[in-house]
Design a protein around this motif. Sequence first.
Motif, PDB file in Angstrom:
ATOM      1  N   PRO A 133       2.834   3.577   3.709  1.00 52.24           N
ATOM      2  CA  PRO A 133       3.953   4.490   3.522  1.00 52.24           C
ATOM      3  C   PRO A 133       4.607   4.851   4.854  1.00 52.24           C
ATOM      4  N   THR A 134       5.859   5.305   4.784  1.00 50.18           N
ATOM      5  CA  THR A 134       6.580   5.791   5.959  1.00 50.18           C
ATOM      6  C   THR A 134       7.131   7.182   5.625  1.00 50.18           C
ATOM      7  N   GLU A 135       7.778   7.817   6.575  1.00 50.21           N
ATOM      8  CA  GLU A 135       8.410   9.118   6.320  1.00 50.21           C
ATOM      9  C   GLU A 135       9.424   9.031   5.182  1.00 50.21           C
ATOM     10  N   GLN A 136      10.123   7.901   5.077  1.00 48.58           N
ATOM     11  CA  GLN A 136      11.188   7.774   4.093  1.00 48.58           C
ATOM     12  C   GLN A 136      10.840   6.929   2.874  1.00 48.58           C
ATOM     13  N   LEU A 137       9.807   6.087   2.982  1.00 44.57           N
ATOM     14  CA  LEU A 137       9.463   5.166   1.896  1.00 44.57           C
ATOM     15  C   LEU A 137       8.056   5.428   1.374  1.00 44.57           C
ATOM     16  N   ALA A 138       7.873   5.260   0.067  1.00 39.38           N
ATOM     17  CA  ALA A 138       6.538   5.344  -0.510  1.00 39.38           C
ATOM     18  C   ALA A 138       5.689   4.182  -0.011  1.00 39.38           C
ATOM     19  N   ALA A 139       6.355   3.047   0.256  1.00 38.45           N
ATOM     20  CA  ALA A 139       5.640   1.869   0.752  1.00 38.45           C
ATOM     21  C   ALA A 139       6.594   0.914   1.445  1.00 38.45           C
ATOM     22  N   LEU A 140       6.082   0.290   2.491  1.00 44.45           N
ATOM     23  CA  LEU A 140       6.786  -0.759   3.227  1.00 44.45           C
ATOM     24  C   LEU A 140       5.753  -1.806   3.611  1.00 44.45           C
ATOM     25  N   ALA A 141       6.006  -3.046   3.257  1.00 43.87           N
ATOM     26  CA  ALA A 141       5.120  -4.140   3.659  1.00 43.87           C
ATOM     27  C   ALA A 141       5.989  -5.238   4.250  1.00 43.87           C
ATOM     28  N   SER A 142       5.526  -5.809   5.360  1.00 45.24           N
ATOM     29  CA  SER A 142       6.288  -6.896   5.973  1.00 45.24           C
ATOM     30  C   SER A 142       5.339  -7.848   6.669  1.00 45.24           C
ATOM     31  N   GLY A 143       5.802  -9.080   6.816  1.00 44.86           N
ATOM     32  CA  GLY A 143       5.002 -10.100   7.469  1.00 44.86           C
ATOM     33  C   GLY A 143       5.636 -11.458   7.280  1.00 44.86           C
ATOM     34  N   LEU A 144       4.805 -12.485   7.368  1.00 43.48           N
ATOM     35  CA  LEU A 144       5.305 -13.836   7.175  1.00 43.48           C
ATOM     36  C   LEU A 144       4.308 -14.648   6.367  1.00 43.48           C
ATOM     37  N   VAL A 145       4.848 -15.668   5.721  1.00 38.93           N
ATOM     38  CA  VAL A 145       4.039 -16.586   4.910  1.00 38.93           C
ATOM     39  C   VAL A 145       4.358 -17.996   5.353  1.00 38.93           C
ATOM     40  N   THR A 146       3.317 -18.809   5.518  1.00 37.31           N
ATOM     41  CA  THR A 146       3.513 -20.232   5.788  1.00 37.31           C
ATOM     42  C   THR A 146       3.104 -21.018   4.542  1.00 37.31           C
ATOM     43  N   LEU A 147       3.920 -22.014   4.220  1.00 36.54           N
ATOM     44  CA  LEU A 147       3.664 -22.871   3.059  1.00 36.54           C
ATOM     45  C   LEU A 147       3.695 -24.333   3.496  1.00 36.54           C
ATOM     46  N   GLU A 148       2.641 -25.042   3.235  1.00 35.34           N
ATOM     47  CA  GLU A 148       2.611 -26.478   3.484  1.00 35.34           C
ATOM     48  C   GLU A 148       3.463 -27.175   2.418  1.00 35.34           C
ATOM     49  N   PRO A 149       3.906 -28.419   2.652  1.00 33.04           N
ATOM     50  CA  PRO A 149       4.717 -29.112   1.649  1.00 33.04           C
ATOM     51  C   PRO A 149       4.072 -29.074   0.261  1.00 33.04           C
ATOM     52  N   PHE A 153       8.921 -11.698   4.980  1.00 34.52           N
ATOM     53  CA  PHE A 153       9.169 -10.825   3.835  1.00 34.52           C
ATOM     54  C   PHE A 153       9.157  -9.362   4.260  1.00 34.52           C
ATOM     55  N   ILE A 154       9.962  -8.586   3.549  1.00 34.04           N
ATOM     56  CA  ILE A 154       9.990  -7.132   3.710  1.00 34.04           C
ATOM     57  C   ILE A 154      10.081  -6.556   2.306  1.00 34.04           C
ATOM     58  N   LYS A 155       9.056  -5.804   1.915  1.00 33.08           N
ATOM     59  CA  LYS A 155       9.017  -5.168   0.604  1.00 33.08           C
ATOM     60  C   LYS A 155       9.132  -3.653   0.791  1.00 33.08           C
ATOM     61  N   MET A 156      10.030  -3.016   0.029  1.00 32.77           N
ATOM     62  CA  MET A 156      10.286  -1.590   0.177  1.00 32.77           C
ATOM     63  C   MET A 156      10.257  -0.883  -1.167  1.00 32.77           C
ATOM     64  N   MET A 157       9.582   0.284  -1.197  1.00 32.06           N
ATOM     65  CA  MET A 157       9.540   1.106  -2.393  1.00 32.06           C
ATOM     66  C   MET A 157       9.937   2.528  -2.011  1.00 32.06           C
ATOM     67  N   PRO A 158      10.976   3.080  -2.645  1.00 31.24           N
ATOM     68  CA  PRO A 158      11.427   4.427  -2.265  1.00 31.24           C
ATOM     69  C   PRO A 158      10.464   5.512  -2.730  1.00 31.24           C
ATOM     70  N   LYS A 201       0.833  -1.204   0.000  1.00 31.39           N
ATOM     71  CA  LYS A 201       0.000   0.000   0.000  1.00 31.39           C
ATOM     72  C   LYS A 201       0.868   1.255   0.000  1.00 31.39           C
ATOM     73  N   THR A 202       0.591   2.140  -0.961  1.00 34.38           N
ATOM     74  CA  THR A 202       1.319   3.397  -1.031  1.00 34.38           C
ATOM     75  C   THR A 202       0.508   4.561  -0.471  1.00 34.38           C
ATOM     76  N   GLY A 203      -0.765   4.364  -0.229  1.00 37.03           N
ATOM     77  CA  GLY A 203      -1.626   5.424   0.288  1.00 37.03           C
ATOM     78  C   GLY A 203      -1.992   5.194   1.744  1.00 37.03           C
ATOM     79  N   GLY A 204      -2.673   6.160   2.310  1.00 36.61           N
ATOM     80  CA  GLY A 204      -3.126   6.054   3.685  1.00 36.61           C
ATOM     81  C   GLY A 204      -2.163   6.710   4.653  1.00 36.61           C
ATOM     82  N   PRO A 205      -2.456   6.581   5.933  1.00 32.76           N
ATOM     83  CA  PRO A 205      -1.603   7.226   6.944  1.00 32.76           C
ATOM     84  C   PRO A 205      -0.224   6.578   7.007  1.00 32.76           C
TER      85      PRO A 205
END
Length: 155
Positions: A70-86, A148-153, A36-40
Amino acid sequence: MDRREFLAVMTALTGGALASEAMAQSGQQITHVDTKTGGPLLQSSVVKLEGLQAEGAAPGAKAYVHFNGPTEQLAALASGLVTLEPGAQPHPPHRHPEEEIMIVGDGSGEFSINGVATQVKTGDMVFAEANELHGVRNTGTTRMTFYFIKMMPRR
């Protein structure tokens, strides 16, 4: 052109959000986090896993999003975790405009970058440059977890 090549081209041309929409419209069940690039602006905080709802429709793949915006320095930052079964993968290899770091927390699997597959296990880390074709699949016999950590300047 097969569906996978079509999706790769669509992702490169339109970015991650439209690519995941194209995958969903193709009838393929996916688990993908659109940055997400919009919002607070994100605020300093602690997000507990037990308070999060699993996201995604791909069989055997669940995403838990801790931060997305978004953050003060990044247009967008997303982070979290994913679980994958075999045998599971969240979605076919794809591209998006964000840079992404993925850290294997548990289990083993295979990350591919530009069609080159590499076996990974707990503690291994992956970096995918912006717009590089990349994907992941659990090739092990137990659940795989990756962060995962996704960053967009800002441009």
